[in-house]
Design an enzyme around this catalytic site. Structure first.
Site, PDB file in Angstrom:
ATOM      1  N   ARG A  15       0.826  -1.207   0.000  1.00  0.00           N
ATOM      2  CA  ARG A  15       0.000   0.000   0.000  1.00  0.00           C
ATOM      3  C   ARG A  15       0.862   1.258   0.000  1.00  0.00           C
ATOM      4  O   ARG A  15       0.925   1.978  -0.982  1.00  0.00           O
ATOM      5  CB  ARG A  15      -0.939  -0.020   1.228  1.00  0.00           C
ATOM      6  N   CYS A 240       9.320   9.651  -0.936  1.00  0.00           N
ATOM      7  CA  CYS A 240       8.833  10.672  -0.011  1.00  0.00           C
ATOM      8  C   CYS A 240       8.495  11.901  -0.835  1.00  0.00           C
ATOM      9  O   CYS A 240       9.398  12.598  -1.298  1.00  0.00           O
ATOM     10  CB  CYS A 240       9.900  11.001   1.032  1.00  0.00           C
ATOM     11  N   ASN A 249      10.349   4.981   2.698  1.00  0.00           N
ATOM     12  CA  ASN A 249      10.198   3.968   3.744  1.00  0.00           C
ATOM     13  C   ASN A 249      11.473   3.168   4.007  1.00  0.00           C
ATOM     14  O   ASN A 249      12.203   2.811   3.084  1.00  0.00           O
ATOM     15  CB  ASN A 249       9.097   2.977   3.342  1.00  0.00           C
TER      16      ASN A 249
END
Length: 307
Positions: A15, A240, A249
C-alpha cells in the site's frame, strides 16, 4: 529499558510503497507480492487503499486485490479508508483492519486537506464509529510526528495532543510516523517518552522513513523506549513526496536483519522477504533499495554459482 524479546513488523509495501508509483502496477503483481509477504510470516500486511481513483489511481483495483489474495490464518490485512465510502469498500472486501491518517503539524494538515488537525480527526469519527459496530480493528497513523516539510519542527506536545484525539475516536493502535525522515534518535526517544504517558506503549508503533539515513537508528531508539511494533516496506518501496529524490520507507529486509542481529524474534523469514523484494524490484524495473536485501541476494547467487 531492556530490549524486547519479540516485535511485530507491519509490512506496508503493497500500500504505502506502491501508491505513488507513476505507472500502474498490474493487479496480478500486487496480489503476488501480498501472497509472498503473507507466506514469509508477517502478522500484518497493509494491502491497499479504498480511496478515490481520481486521487490515487494506483489503488483503483483495491477490491480486486483483496479478492485475489490468499489469506494466511493469523495475518491481519489492513486497508486505508479515509471516509465512509472507503469503509464500505473495506467491509465488502473483508478487511481485518482499517487505517486512518492525521498529522501532528497544523501547517501540513492545512496544506494537504484544507482543515485543522482537530477538524480532520472529527471527520474520522463517523468512520471509526461505524467500523467499531462492524467489529473492525482501527489503526491511526500520525504523520509528521518528528518534523514537517512546511513548518519544520513539530512540538512534542502537538504529537501528544493528536495521540489523545486518535484514542478518543477508538483507535486500537497508533503509528508515530516520521513522514519526511528528519527524525533523530534523541527526538525519537523524547516523543515516545511523552506519548507513552497518554497511550499504552504496547499499542504504539514506529513508522520511519530513511531520507537522512536515520531510520534504523530511530528504530533502535524506539526499542529502548519499549516500542514493539514497527512498519517497513519490502525493498524500500515508496518515495517521499515532500523530499525530492529521497528513498522514503525503511526497507523491511534491513529492519529484519537488525532484529535478527539483536536476537529479537519477528516470526518473519528474512530469506523469503529478500526473494519478495527481488520479485517486486524486477517487476517495477528498478534497483532494490534495501542494502541488506541486495547483499543477501548477491551472497545467495554467489553461493549458488560456486556450488
Amino acid at each position: 529499558m531492556a530490549l524486547p524479546a519479540a516485535v511485530k513488523i507491519v509490512e506496508v509495501g503493497p500500500r504505502d510503497g506502491l501508491q505513488n508509483e507513476k505507472d500502474f502496477v498490474p493487479t496480478a503483481t500486487k496480489i503476488e507480492l501480498v501472497n509472498r509477504l503473507s507466506a514469509a510470516g508477517f502478522p500484518n500486511v497493509e494491502t491497499t487503499s479504498f480511496v478515490s481513483p481520481k486521487w490515487v489511481p494506483q489503488m483503483a483495483d483495491a477490491a480486486d486485490v483483496m479478492a485475489g489474495i490468499e489469506r494466511r490464518p493469523g495475518t491481519l490485512y489492513s486497508v486505508l479508508t479515509p471516509n465512509l465510502r472507503g469503509l464500505e469498500g473495506a467491509l465488502a472486501a473483508r478487511a481485518d483492519e482499517i487505517v486512518i491518517f492525521g498529522a501532528a503539524s497544523e501547517a501540513f494538515s492545512q496544506k494537504n486537506i484544507n482543515c485543522s488537525i482537530a477538524e480532520s480527526i472529527e471527520r474520522f469519527r463517523p468512520v471509526t464509529e461505524a467500523a467499531k459496530q462492524q467489529g473492525l480493528r482501527i489503526r491511526g497513523s500520525l504523520s509528521c510526528a518528528l518534523g514537517c516539510p512546511y513548518q519544520g519542527d513539530v512540538p512534542v506536545s502537538a504529537v501528544v495532543d493528536v495521540v489523545e484525539r486518535f484514542a478518543s475516536i477508538g483507535c486500537d493502535e497508533i503509528d508515530i510516523a516520521d513522514t519526511i525522515g528528519v527524525g533523530t534518535p534523541k527526538r525519537t526517544r523524547e516523543v515516545y517518552e511523552a506519548v507513552t504517558r497518554v497511550f499504552p506503549r504496547e499499542r504504539l508503533s514506529g513508522h520511519f522513513h530513511d531520507t537522512y539515513g536515520q531510520a534504523l537508528a530511530n528504530i533502535y531508539a524506539a526499542l529502548l523506549e519499549g516500542i514493539t511494533i514497527f512498519h517497513a516496506s519490502v525493498a524500500g518501496l515508496g518515495g517521499c513526496p515532500y523530499a525530492k529524490g529521497a528513498t522514503g520507507n525503511v526497507a523491511t529486509e534491513d529492519v529484519l536483519y537488525l532484529m535478527n542481529g539483536l536476537g529479537i524474534d519477528t516470526g518473519v523469514d528474512l530469506n523469503q522477504v529478500v526473494a519478495a523484494g527481488d520479485f517486486i524490484s524486477t517487476a517495477l524495473g528498478r534497483q532494490n533499495a534495501s542494502r541488506a536485501g541486495k547483499a543477501l541476494l548477491a551472497k545467495s547467487r554467489n553461493e549458488a554459482a560456486c556450488a
